[in-house]
Design a protein around this motif. Structure first.
Motif, short mmCIF file in Angstrom:
data_model
loop_
_atom_site.label_atom_id
_atom_site.label_comp_id
_atom_site.label_asym_id
_atom_site.label_seq_id
_atom_site.Cartn_x
_atom_site.Cartn_y
_atom_site.Cartn_z
N ARG A 23 0.83 -1.21 0.00
CA ARG A 23 0.00 0.00 0.00
C ARG A 23 0.86 1.26 0.00
N LEU A 24 1.95 1.22 0.74
CA LEU A 24 2.85 2.37 0.78
C LEU A 24 3.43 2.65 -0.61
N ARG A 25 3.86 1.60 -1.28
CA ARG A 25 4.45 1.79 -2.61
C ARG A 25 3.43 2.34 -3.59
N HIS A 26 2.19 1.89 -3.49
CA HIS A 26 1.13 2.41 -4.36
C HIS A 26 0.87 3.89 -4.08
N ALA A 27 1.18 4.32 -2.86
CA ALA A 27 0.99 5.73 -2.47
C ALA A 27 2.24 6.57 -2.72
N GLY A 28 3.23 6.01 -3.41
CA GLY A 28 4.45 6.77 -3.71
C GLY A 28 5.42 6.85 -2.56
N LYS A 29 5.38 5.86 -1.66
CA LYS A 29 6.28 5.83 -0.51
C LYS A 29 7.22 4.63 -0.62
N VAL A 30 8.33 4.72 0.11
CA VAL A 30 9.30 3.62 0.18
C VAL A 30 9.39 3.16 1.62
N PRO A 31 9.14 1.88 1.90
CA PRO A 31 9.36 1.36 3.26
C PRO A 31 10.86 1.22 3.53
N ALA A 32 11.24 1.44 4.77
CA ALA A 32 12.65 1.37 5.14
C ALA A 32 12.77 0.94 6.60
N THR A 45 9.05 5.29 6.59
CA THR A 45 8.62 5.50 5.21
C THR A 45 9.24 6.80 4.71
N LEU A 46 9.57 6.81 3.42
CA LEU A 46 10.14 7.99 2.78
C LEU A 46 9.45 8.22 1.44
N SER A 47 9.58 9.42 0.92
CA SER A 47 9.03 9.75 -0.39
C SER A 47 9.83 9.03 -1.47
N HIS A 48 9.15 8.26 -2.32
CA HIS A 48 9.86 7.54 -3.37
C HIS A 48 10.55 8.50 -4.33
N ASN A 49 9.89 9.58 -4.70
CA ASN A 49 10.48 10.51 -5.66
C ASN A 49 11.79 11.09 -5.17
N LYS A 50 11.84 11.45 -3.89
CA LYS A 50 13.07 12.04 -3.35
C LYS A 50 14.18 11.00 -3.22
N VAL A 51 13.80 9.79 -2.82
CA VAL A 51 14.78 8.71 -2.74
C VAL A 51 15.32 8.38 -4.12
N PHE A 52 14.44 8.29 -5.10
CA PHE A 52 14.86 7.93 -6.45
C PHE A 52 15.79 8.99 -7.03
N LEU A 53 15.52 10.26 -6.73
CA LEU A 53 16.39 11.34 -7.20
C LEU A 53 17.77 11.24 -6.54
N ALA A 54 17.80 10.99 -5.23
CA ALA A 54 19.06 10.93 -4.49
C ALA A 54 19.90 9.74 -4.90
N GLN A 55 19.26 8.58 -5.11
CA GLN A 55 20.03 7.37 -5.39
C GLN A 55 20.69 7.39 -6.77
N ALA A 56 20.33 8.34 -7.60
CA ALA A 56 20.98 8.45 -8.90
C ALA A 56 22.41 8.95 -8.78
N LYS A 87 11.19 -2.55 -13.19
CA LYS A 87 10.66 -1.19 -13.16
C LYS A 87 11.62 -0.26 -12.43
N PRO A 88 11.61 1.04 -12.77
CA PRO A 88 12.48 2.00 -12.08
C PRO A 88 11.92 2.37 -10.71
N LEU A 89 11.92 1.39 -9.81
CA LEU A 89 11.35 1.57 -8.48
C LEU A 89 12.31 1.10 -7.40
N VAL A 90 12.41 1.86 -6.32
CA VAL A 90 13.11 1.42 -5.12
C VAL A 90 12.09 0.75 -4.22
N MET A 91 12.33 -0.49 -3.85
CA MET A 91 11.35 -1.27 -3.10
C MET A 91 11.54 -1.18 -1.59
N HIS A 92 12.80 -1.07 -1.14
CA HIS A 92 13.05 -1.05 0.31
C HIS A 92 14.46 -0.54 0.56
N LEU A 93 14.65 0.09 1.73
CA LEU A 93 15.96 0.62 2.12
C LEU A 93 16.31 0.17 3.53
#
Length: 212
Positions: A23-32, A45-56, A87-93
């Motif tokens: 559910r978190l991932r569907h809401a644009g969040k990353v579990p950690a 939980t963190l924002s997926h968009n911000k995590v995805f930007l940083a991990q680049a 998919k270009p998705l971070v699943m967990h940290l």
């Protein structure tokens, strides 16, 4: 590079389990999860968009990050990241707490420089065969480098650089070398690049060995 890349907002989560994570991932969040420093693990939980930007950024994996959690700033390292298979998705940290007064062990990337300027490569037909892409180091958090440079400018054809040949920043040591001289692993070798003639000779040698 903005330091803001290495500061992330996180929220404590109490809704656990695979269903909650989905559910978190569907809401644009990353579990950690955050652990270490002799403290209890905390689910986040963190924002997926911000995590995805940083991990680049390469430095994301070897930089002390700051997590803002309920008004408290916590310094951490990324210890593990799970990505979606296609998919270009971070699943967990997984984050590890950092104690400024205690040495940490982590891997930092190697940057191989001056390959295009080395005479052994530019003039004599060699190529660099990398045996490592990163190196495990030990240091205090304040001394953590984002990468270690490996200078190939004066490396001769047939020469191998080992861990003991690396120039480490002040306060930084190699975890492997700390184990003893027999752990002085190879980092890179400049070898003669094989051309068609060399490959033909190898094929001929293999045929002779088969006939014998």
């Amino acid at each position: 590079m903005s330091d803001g890349i290495f500061t992330l907002d996180a929220e404590v989560r109490t809704d656990l389990g695979k269903g909650a994570s989905r559910r978190l991932r569907h809401a644009g969040k990353v579990p950690a999860v955050l652990y270490g420093a002799d403290k209890e693990a905390v689910s986040l939980t963190l924002s997926h968009n911000k995590v995805f930007l940083a991990q680049a950024f390469e430095a994301f994996y070897s930089h002390v990050l700051t997590l803002n959690i309920a008004g408290e700033s916590v310094e951490v390292l990324v210890k593990d990241m799970q990505r979606h298979a296609f998919k270009p998705l971070v699943m967990h940290l997984d984050f590890l707490r950092v104690d400024a007064k205690k040495e940490l062990h982590t891997n930092v990337p190697l940057h191989f420089i001056n390959e295009d300027k080395a005479e052994s490569i530019k003039t004599h037909g060699g190529h660099a065969e990398h045996h490592m892409v990163d190196v495990e180091i030990s240091c205090l958090p304040a001394d953590l480098p984002e990468f270690i440079e490996v200078d190939l400018n004066n490396v001769e054809l047939g020469q191998t650089l080992h861990l003991s040949d690396l120039t480490l920043p002040k306060g930084v040591s190699s975890v492997e070398l700390n184990k003893g001289e027999d752990h002085d692993l190879a980092v890179v070798t400049v070898k003669l690049a094989k051309g068609p003639k060399a490959e033909d000779e190898d094929d001929a040698a293999e045929e002779e060995a088969t006939e014998e």
